[in-house]
Each structure stands twice: as C-alpha cells, then as structure tokens.
Motif scaffolding. Structure first.
Motif, PDB file in Angstrom:
ATOM      1  N   LEU A 121       0.845  -1.191   0.000  1.00  0.00           N
ATOM      2  CA  LEU A 121       0.000   0.000   0.000  1.00  0.00           C
ATOM      3  C   LEU A 121       0.880   1.241   0.000  1.00  0.00           C
ATOM      4  O   LEU A 121       1.952   1.255   0.601  1.00  0.00           O
ATOM      5  CB  LEU A 121      -0.889   0.047   1.243  1.00  0.00           C
ATOM      6  CG  LEU A 121      -1.938  -1.052   1.423  1.00  0.00           C
ATOM      7  CD1 LEU A 121      -2.631  -0.872   2.772  1.00  0.00           C
ATOM      8  CD2 LEU A 121      -2.953  -1.025   0.295  1.00  0.00           C
ATOM      9  N   ASN A 124      -2.372   4.398   1.691  1.00  0.00           N
ATOM     10  CA  ASN A 124      -3.574   3.588   1.902  1.00  0.00           C
ATOM     11  C   ASN A 124      -4.180   3.054   0.603  1.00  0.00           C
ATOM     12  O   ASN A 124      -5.259   2.481   0.613  1.00  0.00           O
ATOM     13  CB  ASN A 124      -4.648   4.354   2.671  1.00  0.00           C
ATOM     14  CG  ASN A 124      -5.612   3.424   3.384  1.00  0.00           C
ATOM     15  OD1 ASN A 124      -5.211   2.378   3.913  1.00  0.00           O
ATOM     16  ND2 ASN A 124      -6.894   3.776   3.385  1.00  0.00           N
ATOM     17  N   ARG A 186      -4.536  -3.391   5.605  1.00  0.00           N
ATOM     18  CA  ARG A 186      -5.172  -2.236   6.250  1.00  0.00           C
ATOM     19  C   ARG A 186      -5.667  -2.602   7.650  1.00  0.00           C
ATOM     20  O   ARG A 186      -5.556  -1.809   8.592  1.00  0.00           O
ATOM     21  CB  ARG A 186      -6.346  -1.735   5.395  1.00  0.00           C
ATOM     22  CG  ARG A 186      -5.924  -1.078   4.084  1.00  0.00           C
ATOM     23  CD  ARG A 186      -7.118  -0.479   3.363  1.00  0.00           C
ATOM     24  NE  ARG A 186      -6.759   0.031   2.045  1.00  0.00           N
ATOM     25  CZ  ARG A 186      -6.944  -0.619   0.905  1.00  0.00           C
ATOM     26  NH1 ARG A 186      -7.539  -1.821   0.923  1.00  0.00           N
ATOM     27  NH2 ARG A 186      -6.565  -0.096  -0.241  1.00  0.00           N
ATOM     28  N   LYS A 193       0.036   0.946  12.748  1.00  0.00           N
ATOM     29  CA  LYS A 193       0.432   2.119  11.979  1.00  0.00           C
ATOM     30  C   LYS A 193       1.034   3.227  12.842  1.00  0.00           C
ATOM     31  O   LYS A 193       2.043   3.839  12.485  1.00  0.00           O
ATOM     32  CB  LYS A 193      -0.758   2.670  11.192  1.00  0.00           C
ATOM     33  CG  LYS A 193      -0.384   3.789  10.212  1.00  0.00           C
ATOM     34  CD  LYS A 193      -1.575   4.208   9.386  1.00  0.00           C
ATOM     35  CE  LYS A 193      -1.179   5.240   8.348  1.00  0.00           C
ATOM     36  NZ  LYS A 193      -0.638   6.464   8.952  1.00  0.00           N
TER      37      LYS A 193
END
Length: 312
Positions: A121, A124, A186, A193
């Motif tokens: 990614l 995102n 994700r 993150k």
C-alpha cells in the motif's frame, strides 16, 4: 484497539520496519515445502512479514499458526484459530503442488518449493503485488496481475499453468492480490500504523540489529557429488542476499533456504551448490546485508572448512 508494549516501537524503528515516510507498507508471505526433510525438520513452513519483520509462523510439525516477537503482545489483531485452519489448508495445496512438479520432472528425489506472495500500500492505496513459485532455487512460475495469467518460467511449468487455469478462475488470485491482501494489510495497520510511523529518537528499549554470522558444511552424496552449504544466522533485519562464485563466475545455486525467523528476533537462511567430489575449490560465498558496509566474501576449499562472522 490493543495497547502494545513500548518495546514494539523501538523494535520496529531499529530494524527498519518503520521506513514509511512515503506512506508505504507491505504484507508478504513466504512458504517453503521440502519433499524429503531431515529429522526434526518440517516439510512445510509459512512465515508472514509486515514489511521486513516476521509476525506469523506456521509449520507442519506444530500445525499451529502463532505470532512472533512483539506481536505476541498484540491482542485482537488476528483470530489465530482461524489462521491455523487457513495455513493447514494452504499446506495441503502447497505440498500437492510440489508433488505435481516432481511428477512432471519424473524425479522423486529431494526437492524444495518456495512460494512468495504479497502486496503493498502507498497512502492507503494498492500500489503493487507479487506471487511467484521457486523450485529448487530457480523461478518456476509467476502470476501477472495485469493480464491476468500465470507465466511459466521453466518448461515443465506449462503443466502447472494449464492445471491451475483449468481448475480455477484467474480472477481469484488477481482478487486476492489486488483486493483481499490490501484489505488484510489495512486491518493489521489498525494495530501497528501509529508505531510504524513514530519517530521517537529517545526510546531505549530495542532489539539490536545484527550482522550475519556464517559457516560452511559439506556433505558427500551419491554419484560422487558433494553438496556445499553456506549458512547465515543471527542476522537482523531479515532481507539478505547470498550467492556462490568460482574464479569470478557465478555458480548455479542448488537450493535457497527461506529466511527463517528465530524466537530471539533474528533470522537464518542458507544457500547450497552441488560440485563434483573431486573438485577441491576454491569456492567463495558472498553475503549482502544492510548492516554490512560491504559484501562479505568467505572462502571454502577442501582444506579449509571455513567459519567466519560478519562484521560491519
């Protein structure tokens, strides 16, 4: 969202996992299957990586998917029972593929199949993926998402291509790489993150980086063939490159070992070549790793079963 131990932050910073200034994150899996493993060695193992740090391991001996390193402290990121069932199913499919390939070559000896797949990614958004299989150290077949199609890299891989494209839709691997894998990444980033992006220079709890230590072994086999094995161990972070040369020419690799994580957060891997038993060398194995200031070159010959330690 679970709270992670402060050591996770420092660990990720030190091993380079948090190289995310451009918003890039990756999720990848490495699978290895061996047709005739030695005693106490798994015939199948799977390792999952977030960027360059292993967070998941499964093998055919334990048959349990489990977290590694600081991820043992993270709660709620994964359903490990479901992950175990998923890896068991993938083990069955993977080992069936290895058996099929051996049948295509009509060779029932000792062989290794590696599978590597994953996605990336950026900000995102999906920005790339890969899926490839390596048989006995040589690329065998790979998936091209843009077409989509399986692309044979060896002559016998055409049989695998036909089988897979007959039994299954090409949209399934494409959907996994471009949709399922990014979504899985994700989800994992919800728990990681903040720590991956953090730049705290004052943190004192960390796992040190390590240059690889190395050693050789040699083993006499049938038909007057000797197997030379070069082992790199206790290195961190995970990515490493190794290759053999003789008189300045690259020697064809017999087997590449997967990059295997240890319980202490370091890794080990190996690379082998087969040479005539009468060949006394010299051979050189070369190691490239981010902690080394330059390529480490180690000599092997019949009179010198070398052992050395990498230095930065």
């Amino acid at each position: 969202m679970s709270t992670m131990l402060p050591v996770l932050l420092s660990l990720l910073l030190l091993v380079g996992l948090a190289n995310t200034q451009d918003g890039r994150y990756s999720l990848r899996f490495h699978y290895t299957g061996v047709s005739r493993p030695k005693a106490e060695v798994s015939h199948f193992q799977a390792t999952g990586y977030l960027n360059d740090l292993a967070f998941l391991h499964y093998d055919s001996n334990g048959q349990v998917a489990k977290p590694l390193g600081p991820w043992t402290q993270v709660k709620g990121m994964m359903d490990w029972e479901k992950e175990t069932q998923l890896q068991k199913a993938r083990e069955d499919t993977f080992m069936e593929t290895l058996k099929d390939i051996m049948n295509y070559y009509q060779d029932g000896g000792n062989h290794t199949l590696q599978g590597r797949f994953g996605c990336e990614l950026r900000d995102n958004n999906y920005c790339g993926a890969f899926w490839t299989y390596i048989y006995d150290g040589q690329e065998y077949i790979k998936f091209i998402t843009e077409i989509p199609a399986w692309f044979p890299r060896q002559t016998k891989a055409v049989f695998t291509e036909v089988k897979w494209e007959t039994e299954d839709s090409l949209q399934r691997p494409k959907a996994y790489l471009e949709e399922e894998c990014p979504q899985l990444l994700r989800n994992y980033l919800q728990y990681n993150k903040t720590f991956l992006d953090s730049k705290d220079p004052h943190s004192k709890l960390y796992l040190s980086t390590h240059a690889p230590s190395v050693s050789f072994t040699s083993q006499e086999g049938p038909e007057n063939i000797r197997t030379l094995k070069f082992l790199a161990y206790n290195f961190c972070p995970g990515p490493i490159s190794m290759y053999w040369t003789q008189t300045g020419n690259t020697v064809e690799t017999d087997e590449w070992g997967d990059i295997v994580p240890g319980e202490d957060g370091t890794y080990h891997s190996w690379v082998t070549v087969k040479v005539p038993s009468s060949d006394t060398g010299p051979y050189f194995c070369h190691v490239q790793h981010s902690i080394l200031a330059q390529t480490l070159t180690v000599l092997w010959n019949e009179r010198h079963e070398s052992q050395a330690a990498g230095t930065s």
